[in-house]
Motif scaffolding. Sequence first.
Motif, mmCIF file in Angstrom:
data_model
loop_
_atom_site.group_PDB
_atom_site.id
_atom_site.type_symbol
_atom_site.label_atom_id
_atom_site.label_comp_id
_atom_site.label_asym_id
_atom_site.label_seq_id
_atom_site.Cartn_x
_atom_site.Cartn_y
_atom_site.Cartn_z
ATOM 1 N N LEU A 43 0.817 -1.214 0.000
ATOM 2 C CA LEU A 43 0.000 0.000 0.000
ATOM 3 C C LEU A 43 0.854 1.269 0.000
ATOM 4 O O LEU A 43 0.604 2.189 -0.792
ATOM 5 N N ASP A 44 1.831 1.341 0.891
ATOM 6 C CA ASP A 44 2.653 2.558 0.973
ATOM 7 C C ASP A 44 3.404 2.803 -0.330
ATOM 8 O O ASP A 44 3.529 3.945 -0.786
ATOM 9 N N TYR A 46 2.523 1.854 -3.401
ATOM 10 C CA TYR A 46 1.603 2.307 -4.437
ATOM 11 C C TYR A 46 1.143 3.747 -4.189
ATOM 12 O O TYR A 46 0.967 4.523 -5.130
ATOM 13 N N ARG A 47 0.944 4.103 -2.946
ATOM 14 C CA ARG A 47 0.517 5.474 -2.639
ATOM 15 C C ARG A 47 1.570 6.498 -3.040
ATOM 16 O O ARG A 47 1.239 7.603 -3.468
ATOM 17 N N VAL A 48 2.820 6.126 -2.893
ATOM 18 C CA VAL A 48 3.909 7.017 -3.318
ATOM 19 C C VAL A 48 4.019 7.048 -4.845
ATOM 20 O O VAL A 48 4.210 8.110 -5.451
ATOM 21 N N PRO A 51 0.245 9.071 -6.643
ATOM 22 C CA PRO A 51 -0.285 9.978 -5.610
ATOM 23 C C PRO A 51 -1.506 10.781 -6.027
ATOM 24 O O PRO A 51 -1.926 11.674 -5.288
ATOM 25 N N LYS A 53 -4.941 12.423 -6.408
ATOM 26 C CA LYS A 53 -5.998 12.537 -5.399
ATOM 27 C C LYS A 53 -7.261 11.766 -5.776
ATOM 28 O O LYS A 53 -8.126 11.521 -4.920
ATOM 29 N N ILE A 56 -7.660 6.093 -4.555
ATOM 30 C CA ILE A 56 -7.676 5.698 -3.152
ATOM 31 C C ILE A 56 -7.223 4.247 -3.053
ATOM 32 O O ILE A 56 -7.792 3.370 -3.715
ATOM 33 N N PHE A 57 -6.202 4.001 -2.253
ATOM 34 C CA PHE A 57 -5.740 2.634 -2.034
ATOM 35 C C PHE A 57 -6.242 2.139 -0.686
ATOM 36 O O PHE A 57 -6.217 2.860 0.315
ATOM 37 N N ASP A 58 -6.712 0.901 -0.662
ATOM 38 C CA ASP A 58 -7.141 0.269 0.578
ATOM 39 C C ASP A 58 -6.682 -1.186 0.552
ATOM 40 O O ASP A 58 -6.252 -1.693 -0.494
#
Length: 461
Positions: A43-44, A46-48, A51, A53, A56-58
């Motif tokens: 998750l971290d 992919y969020r980086v 990015p 807006k 949304i990653f869950d």
Amino acid sequence: MKSVMANVSNSFFVRNFLRSSACETLLRSGQVRLILLAPKGKLDYYRVQFPDKSIIFDVMPDVDGFRIDKIFKYFETASIHTKTSYMLSKANLHRTGSKSPFILRNINFGWRYLIWQLGKFQLWRELLRNLYFLFPNSAFSELIVKYKPDLVFLPSMIYLEDYILAKEAKKRKIKTLGMTLSWDNFYSKTLLLVKPDFLMVHTELIVNQARKMGDYDGEITATGIPQYDRYFKKEGISSREEFFKKIGADPAKKLILYAFSGKAALNLEFAVLDVLHEIIKRKTNKEDIQVLLRPYPRYDFSNDKLRELREKYNFLAAQPVSHPIQGSDNWEFDSEALNFLSSSLAHADLVITMYSTFFIEAALFDRPIIAVAFDGNKNLDYWNSSKRFFDWDHLAELKAQEGLKISKNEAELDMAIDEYLEKPFLLAEGRKRIVIQQCQFTDGKSGERLAKTILAVLGLQ
């Protein structure tokens, strides 16, 4: 804003969708947000990497423990009535080095063969789908309630998490859009255990497979192959001098690219490398030839193993992917890896592989292709040999285009290398036929077609 939920089940989807123009086009519309469910450990990362807006990653639920779903997945793959499916079962029965007792493998083969025979009947396939739908699984229910997606996008149609999510979405009357992941899926991996409301595939060839083997009578869109757009657009390709400097090669020499094919060939390919090494050593022009080894992404080698291969064969070798996290399945196609792949294909003078998609990618770059159909110096029976690969359905279709040389022994491999390095234009028309058959679209806009299909299903086009 319309919400689209999808599983990030594997790194191929990240390459094919998130790192292609498909995601960019979708988000540029300003009308869609993506809810992407990924393994907790990634998750971290992919969020980086992504990015935006509108993404949304869950956490994707862990479905490994759901036995009934695994049972239905077993029945699904066993019911795929194709030559490839039968051959995979037969190869497992005769697999050398198997830890399973032969009597148990015989029982399993007999059972799978019975299911395989049943799989020729649509009545059986539909019964299997209907029975599976009767078994509830609430693994994704909280996420669906939380995000209230307008569309559930199923980017592979071969993994349990896609089927479980699809089943939950259909029960809640949420639209579902499926997409096949690769060229061989209908021959060995799926018969659409849960039929989505809409389906996307790469080519008309796969449309026909979906109709015949997936019994799909809904709307199908052929989009082309999004991850190949960058090839048609010639994106991310370094100059020959820059690329050769990066891999420690000489730009004045011919470059042979050897691409490992995957798990089914892994125990064979080192024996082939022994033979390839001897062939190169014997050549009078050996000082003008260099070999670059490309491991298969999912089964790439440690740095120590790559160093061992370099020292043993005096071949070049490099990691094909990045490893941003620890643990299993930690590989990813980042931008650097994708550019490295493009440059490898663009600057290779010859591509050698056993059964991988490099047949298509090399043809797309109009690079001569040799298919290895022998086992080095090993003397293996048919079911353990690379001789069987071109009897698989999807490779038989590709072989018919007559765009590659199939080497069935050391002498043929030796001769094919000489012929291609001297006359790279040989079989060029066949390579063009491979591209048309396997890609269909050559305009570099497959990602856009994929995104526009999603928008149309959402009623935004």
